[in-house]
Design a protein around this motif. Structure first.
Motif, short mmCIF file in Angstrom:
data_model
loop_
_atom_site.label_atom_id
_atom_site.label_comp_id
_atom_site.label_asym_id
_atom_site.label_seq_id
_atom_site.Cartn_x
_atom_site.Cartn_y
_atom_site.Cartn_z
N LEU A 92 0.83 -1.21 0.00
CA LEU A 92 0.00 0.00 0.00
C LEU A 92 0.87 1.26 0.00
CD1 LEU A 92 -2.77 -0.96 2.55
CD2 LEU A 92 -2.91 -0.90 0.08
N TYR A 93 2.15 1.05 0.22
CA TYR A 93 3.14 2.14 0.17
C TYR A 93 2.96 3.03 -1.05
CZ TYR A 93 7.91 4.03 -0.37
OH TYR A 93 9.00 4.84 -0.54
N TYR A 94 2.68 2.39 -2.19
CA TYR A 94 2.56 3.17 -3.41
C TYR A 94 1.36 4.08 -3.37
CZ TYR A 94 6.25 0.12 -4.83
OH TYR A 94 7.44 -0.55 -4.86
N PHE A 95 0.32 3.65 -2.66
CA PHE A 95 -0.83 4.53 -2.51
C PHE A 95 -0.50 5.69 -1.57
CE2 PHE A 95 -3.42 2.15 -5.10
CZ PHE A 95 -3.48 0.83 -4.74
N PHE A 96 0.36 5.40 -0.57
CA PHE A 96 0.77 6.48 0.32
C PHE A 96 1.51 7.55 -0.48
CE2 PHE A 96 -0.92 3.96 3.29
CZ PHE A 96 -0.13 3.05 3.98
N ILE A 97 2.32 7.09 -1.41
CA ILE A 97 3.05 8.05 -2.27
C ILE A 97 2.05 8.94 -3.00
CG2 ILE A 97 4.47 8.27 -4.33
CD1 ILE A 97 6.05 5.94 -3.47
N VAL A 98 0.98 8.32 -3.51
CA VAL A 98 -0.04 9.11 -4.21
C VAL A 98 -0.60 10.19 -3.30
CG1 VAL A 98 -2.35 9.03 -5.19
CG2 VAL A 98 -0.69 7.29 -5.82
N PHE A 99 -0.91 9.81 -2.07
CA PHE A 99 -1.48 10.79 -1.14
C PHE A 99 -0.50 11.91 -0.85
CE2 PHE A 99 -5.24 8.82 -0.91
CZ PHE A 99 -5.39 7.71 -0.10
N VAL A 100 0.77 11.54 -0.62
CA VAL A 100 1.75 12.58 -0.30
C VAL A 100 1.89 13.54 -1.48
CG1 VAL A 100 4.18 13.02 0.13
CG2 VAL A 100 3.01 11.22 1.38
N VAL A 101 1.90 12.97 -2.69
CA VAL A 101 2.03 13.84 -3.86
C VAL A 101 0.84 14.78 -3.96
CG1 VAL A 101 1.91 13.85 -6.37
CG2 VAL A 101 3.53 12.36 -5.23
N VAL A 102 -0.35 14.23 -3.84
CA VAL A 102 -1.54 15.07 -4.03
C VAL A 102 -1.64 16.13 -2.94
CG1 VAL A 102 -4.05 15.05 -3.92
CG2 VAL A 102 -2.87 13.34 -5.27
N PHE A 128 2.31 20.35 10.26
CA PHE A 128 1.58 19.32 11.01
C PHE A 128 0.20 19.04 10.44
CE2 PHE A 128 4.41 17.91 14.12
CZ PHE A 128 5.24 18.96 14.45
N SER A 129 -0.43 20.04 9.88
CA SER A 129 -1.73 19.79 9.26
C SER A 129 -1.59 18.82 8.10
CB SER A 129 -2.34 21.07 8.72
OG SER A 129 -2.33 22.06 9.68
N LYS A 130 -0.59 19.09 7.24
CA LYS A 130 -0.40 18.20 6.09
C LYS A 130 -0.04 16.80 6.57
CE LYS A 130 -0.76 21.25 2.72
NZ LYS A 130 -1.62 21.19 1.58
N LEU A 131 0.82 16.74 7.58
CA LEU A 131 1.23 15.44 8.11
C LEU A 131 0.03 14.66 8.62
CD1 LEU A 131 3.68 13.66 8.95
CD2 LEU A 131 3.57 14.75 11.18
N ILE A 132 -0.80 15.35 9.41
CA ILE A 132 -1.96 14.66 9.98
C ILE A 132 -2.93 14.23 8.88
CG2 ILE A 132 -4.00 14.99 11.42
CD1 ILE A 132 -2.31 16.70 13.23
N THR A 133 -3.08 15.07 7.86
CA THR A 133 -3.99 14.70 6.77
C THR A 133 -3.53 13.44 6.09
OG1 THR A 133 -4.30 17.07 6.38
CG2 THR A 133 -5.20 15.56 4.75
N VAL A 134 -2.22 13.39 5.75
CA VAL A 134 -1.72 12.21 5.04
C VAL A 134 -1.79 10.98 5.94
CG1 VAL A 134 0.20 11.22 3.81
CG2 VAL A 134 -0.21 13.62 3.63
N ILE A 135 -1.42 11.15 7.20
CA ILE A 135 -1.49 10.00 8.12
C ILE A 135 -2.92 9.51 8.23
CG2 ILE A 135 -1.36 9.37 10.55
CD1 ILE A 135 1.20 10.80 10.80
N GLY A 136 -3.85 10.46 8.38
CA GLY A 136 -5.26 10.08 8.50
C GLY A 136 -5.72 9.31 7.28
N MET A 137 -5.40 9.86 6.09
CA MET A 137 -5.86 9.19 4.88
C MET A 137 -5.21 7.83 4.73
SD MET A 137 -6.67 11.99 2.20
CE MET A 137 -7.83 10.74 1.79
N GLY A 138 -3.92 7.76 5.06
CA GLY A 138 -3.22 6.48 4.95
C GLY A 138 -3.82 5.45 5.89
N LEU A 182 6.08 4.41 7.89
CA LEU A 182 6.24 4.54 6.44
C LEU A 182 5.78 5.91 5.96
CD1 LEU A 182 5.13 1.15 4.88
CD2 LEU A 182 7.31 2.29 4.57
N ILE A 183 4.59 6.30 6.43
CA ILE A 183 4.03 7.57 5.98
C ILE A 183 4.90 8.75 6.42
CG2 ILE A 183 2.04 9.10 6.14
CD1 ILE A 183 0.26 6.72 6.38
N CYS A 184 5.35 8.72 7.68
CA CYS A 184 6.19 9.83 8.16
C CYS A 184 7.47 9.91 7.36
CB CYS A 184 6.50 9.66 9.64
SG CYS A 184 5.09 10.00 10.68
N MET A 185 7.99 8.76 6.98
CA MET A 185 9.21 8.77 6.17
C MET A 185 8.93 9.49 4.85
SD MET A 185 11.41 5.55 4.81
CE MET A 185 10.25 5.00 3.60
#
Lengths: 277, 303, 301
Positions: A92-102, A128-138, A182-185
């Motif tokens: 699912l890492y590759y989907f995390f990449i998608v989220f981080v990019v978007v 921190f907002s962006k971090l929390i958003t990506v973590i939440g979505m992931g 993974l997401i934080c990385m």
């Protein structure tokens, strides 16, 4: 902070990427359930595979059609398919990449980040907002994936191939710290490079590089060292899905916390005083 | 005593070896339309980026609404800006882009988005995707964004870039109206002096990162205005003749060999004759008065 | 069993958190409102917590803030305008006073015959009457701006009143080669109204026509019978020639079509007409009919 998260969610739900990702997840879950094989889009890593018995292997090799294959598998007996699938969640890492990019790097590459930073939003709030958003979505994505697999597996393959819901919930939850690592990385890398193209170049092959390292270690040491099979992120995810001991769970948790703090701090320091081109 | 909306003190910004801003000290007062004039690369954008915290300063201080450093973040709520080219999300429409930022800023009434689109005449295009926009439309969306949160201070970086003459005129009217009716202070940068002249009340000339001059419109008018330049070595005597025989005190002594006379502009000949008739040795007499471009060039050269 | 307790505990925790956040948000909104009202800003309140009810509440407060600001702007504009006009009025009052004094001075100092003195005195008288008009206009203006006024109503014959006012202005109209044409098919027209205010209305309209009309003035008084309601229409119409008359603003205080104010008009005349008409329960309307300015006043009977 809530406002930035809300606005990013508004943007995500307006775009196509979320729906494509969801569709792919469901599709992969269906495929995995029907073909009775875990593996998602990447390479199947680590333990969890029970295809070691030569008889079984032979029988499987004989099966010509999907239907026959399924019958053979059903004869062999119970494998906890859903648990195995969850063990492959590192893909699912590759989907995390998608989220981080978007959510993150597109804001930089578009230069629209200057619109945000020039208003009453500090860099800290932004980070921190962006971090929390990506973590939440992931996190939502991973949990969704876990339960969709559970449900479809239950429906398509029947009770014998399914684990109890309590067990599935447990392994879903214990995987979360590693998922967050993974997401934080990824977020850390994103705020370091601040360009979509460079980020993609680094992050997409990164997982494969880790696997190549495993190969190299194996070649040099003639066996993959235990610390690697225990604690490398992809291995950890699949271990945690395979009836892990409590001490292992705790060790993973601690390690994840350390990693998360390190990545988050590094990312923030990189971004705090950076030039916004 | 007018409140200083923006005050910088010896603000300096250095990029590696390039000194983009050199000890810049300016003041923008409440209600001003402050024109920042300079050539390309003079430091206008750097100044704007520094005071909106997009870039860290190297040294010096700046105060927004009297606050600096830590207190700055909340103050930035009162600023609306368009710096460099307008940047928005390509796949979203104009309305969606503005809505994204409206949510981000916590704007309660979404009607404001329509209001601000109306202000820049983008209402018909509000449902078109940003990637289909022409340069002028992108620019106008950027200006709309700057106005989104009822700002007290608007910073616009070359806003007329890409606008057609009608668009420029409409923008000028809109900005003037906002300034007069709602007391919005503005800082506008441009390298097109003539356009800025029509709208600004104070000007700041910047070149090579240094502030050459800060000047009000009245002073600028005075320095550029048409006059008769009288070159003579008998300045004092000439002044007496100007007052007694020609009956004018509307002059300025430039130095001990030149007088600028702001009367008799159509009748330099008469001035010459009168002076000569009174034994004043007139070395030269000619029409002076410069265009804004010439003025700019002259002070840039001096600076 | 434990699971249920666990779930309840989590729910309670979440609710407590939400409560805490709501209270903090309320405090923040209070502080922000203080800030906004204190400094001279265009800012409005923002939301930081996505609660629908709070959002509606904030919207309402913002609307109120906007209204307050608009009122302040209007007030300031009116204030500035008033200041300017008071200066103008002072000039207007000073002129006839000074010139009258000048004439009297002249009469006292020089040797004049009785006829010459009489002539000069008549001029002074005219100037002082003009001054009287101006002062009473000013007085009425201050009346216009206060709202508590007890109005006595009596049965008044409008036909007689109009003819009365006409006769007062007749000379001045004649001197400017203008006619007043009064068209009314009634001998008597009784209306329960205040005689003084009606007189002022008619006087001001006559005065206005005298100053600005390019031709003759036509006054019409007629009854309009309209399903049960009887109404009275009093209409003043005159040619304005090339003048630019802004019918939208013609009744505004201080509006005059003659910006240079050389004719010594305060601009209050028509404002008083409108105010008095409305106080007496009537309706007034101004419109342009080709080159004619038509002012219609309607009263219910």
């Amino acid at each position: 902070m809530l406002n930035i998260i809300k606005s990013d969610l508004y943007r995500i739900f307006r775009g196509k990427s979320l729906y494509i990702v969801t569709a792919i997840i469901i599709f992969m879950a269906v495929i995995s359930a029907i073909t009775l094989s875990p593996g998602h889009i990447g390479v199947a890593v680590g333990t969890g595979s029970t295809m070691t018995d030569p008889d079984t292997v032979a029988k499987i090799a004989e099966a010509k059609t999907l239907g026959e294959f399924r019958d053979v598998m059903k004869e062999i007996g119970t494998i906890k398919l859903d648990a195995q699938i969850i063990g492959q969640n590192s893909n699912l890492y590759y989907f995390f990449i998608v989220f981080v990019v978007v959510i993150i790097t597109s804001d930089f590459s578009n230069k629209s980040v200057k619109n945000t930073l020039s208003s009453a939003i500090s860099r800290r709030e932004y980070y921190f907002s962006k971090l929390i958003t990506v973590i939440g979505m992931g996190t939502v994505l991973v949990l969704f994936n876990d339960f969709i697999n559970y449900v479809l597996n239950y429906v398509i393959n029947g009770k014998e191939f399914a684990s109890e819901i309590g067990y599935i919930t447990k392994i879903s939850l214990i995987q979360i710290p590693v998922v967050w690592t993974l997401i934080c990385m990824l977020v850390c890398i994103a705020f370091f490079v601040r360009k979509t193209s460079v980020f993609n170049t680094i992050s997409i092959p990164l997982l494969m590089i880790l696997q190549v390292i495993a190969v190299i270690l194996f070649a040099i040491l003639r066996e993959t060292p235990k610390w690697y099979t225990d604690f490398e992120l992809q291995y950890a995810l699949s271990n945690l899905a395979n009836e892990p001991s409590n001490s292992y769970i705790i060790k993973c948790f601690v390690l994840s916390t350390v990693y998360i703090v390190a990545f988050v701090t590094a990312g923030y320091c990189a971004f705090k005083n950076a030039e916004v081109k | 005593m007018k409140e200083a909306i923006l005050r910088t003190e010896k603000l300096t910004k250095k990029y590696k070896d390039f000194l983009a801003l050199d000890q810049a000290t300016i003041t923008v007062n409440k209600g001003d339309i402050y024109g920042l004039i300079g050539r390309n690369g003079a430091g206008k954008t750097t100044l704007m980026k520094t005071v909106t915290t997009l870039t860290n300063k190297t040294s010096g201080e700046y105060y927004l609404f009297g606050k600096n450093n830590e207190d700055l973040t909340e103050c930035k709520r009162r600023i609306g800006c368009l710096i460099e080219s307008p940047a928005f999300f390509e796949g979203m429409t104009a309305y969606q882009n503005l809505k994204y930022y409206a949510i981000q800023k916590g704007i309660v009434d979404k009607k404001k988005i329509d209001e601000v689109l109306e202000l820049v005449k983008l209402t018909e295009s509000k449902d078109k995707k940003f990637k289909t926009f022409s340069l002028g439309m992108k620019q106008r969306l950027g200006i709309a964004f700057a106005m989104l949160d009822n700002p007290d201070f608007v910073i616009l970086d070359e806003p007329i870039n890409g606008l057609d003459p009608i668009g420029i005129s409409e923008l000028r009217d809109t900005l003037k109206k906002l300034n007069e009716e709602q007391g919005v202070t503005m800082m506008i940068s441009s390298h097109i002096l003539s356009e800025l002249y029509l709208i600004a009340n104070r000007f700041c000339f910047i070149d090579n990162g240094r502030i050459i001059k800060e000047i009000t419109k009245e002073e600028l008018d005075a320095e550029c205005s048409k006059s008769i330049a009288i070159k003579t070595n008998q300045v004092k005597e000439a002044l007496v003749i100007l007052e007694k025989e020609l009956g004018t005190t509307n002059y300025k002594v430039i130095d001990d060999s030149e007088i600028r006379l702001y009367d008799y502009l159509d009748n330099a000949g008469k001035v010459n004759k009168t002076l000569a008739a009174n034994d004043i040795d007139v070395i030269g007499i000619y029409e002076a008065g410069i265009t804004l471009e010439e003025y700019f060039k002259s002070i840039v050269r001096e600076g | 069993m434990e699971i249920i307790i666990g779930i309840l505990a989590i729910i309670i925790l979440v609710l407590l958190c939400y409560l805490f956040m709501l209270k903090r948000e309320m405090k923040r909104i209070g502080n922000d409102l203080d800030e906004i009202l204190k400094i001279d800003s265009n800012q409005l309140l923002h939301e930081k917590l996505s609660d629908r009810d709070i959002k509606v509440f904030l919207k309402k407060i913002n609307d109120m803030v906007i209204r307050v600001r608009e009122k302040e702007i209007v007030l300031e504009r009116k204030d500035n305008y008033l200041q300017k006009e008071i200066t103008n009025i002072t000039h207007d009052l000073r002129t006839p006073l000074t010139s009258s004094l000048g004439y009297i001075d002249l009469i006292l100092r020089s040797d004049m015959t009785k006829e010459e003195q009489l002539k000069e005195l008549k001029i002074v008288q005219r100037r002082l009457i003009r001054l009287q008009e101006l002062v009473s206009s000013f007085f009425e203006f201050s009346m216009v701006t206060t709202s508590n006024r007890v109005v006595e109503l009596t049965q008044t014959n409008l036909v007689a009143l109009v003819e009365d006012c006409m006769s007062n202005y007749f000379d001045e109209f004649m001197s400017k080669n203008k006619n007043i044409d009064f068209r009314c098919d009634m001998k008597k027209c009784e209306l329960n109204t205040n005689r003084d205010m009606m007189k002022r209305i008619i006087d001001n309209l006559l005065g206005n026509a005298l100053k600005y009309s390019a031709g003759d003035l036509t006054i019409r008084l007629s009854e309009i019978k309209n399903d049960g309601n009887n109404r009275l229409l009093l209409s003043f119409s005159n040619d304005v020639g090339a003048s630019d008359v802004d019918v939208e603003h013609i009744f505004d205080e201080f509006y005059t079509a003659d910006i240079s104010r050389t004719k010594g008009n305060t601009g209050l005349g028509l404002a008083i007409v409108k105010e008095f008409t409305e106080v007496l329960g009537g309706e007034i309307e101004a419109k342009m009919d080709e080159n004619k300015l038509v002012i219609d006043i309607v009263f219910e009977t």
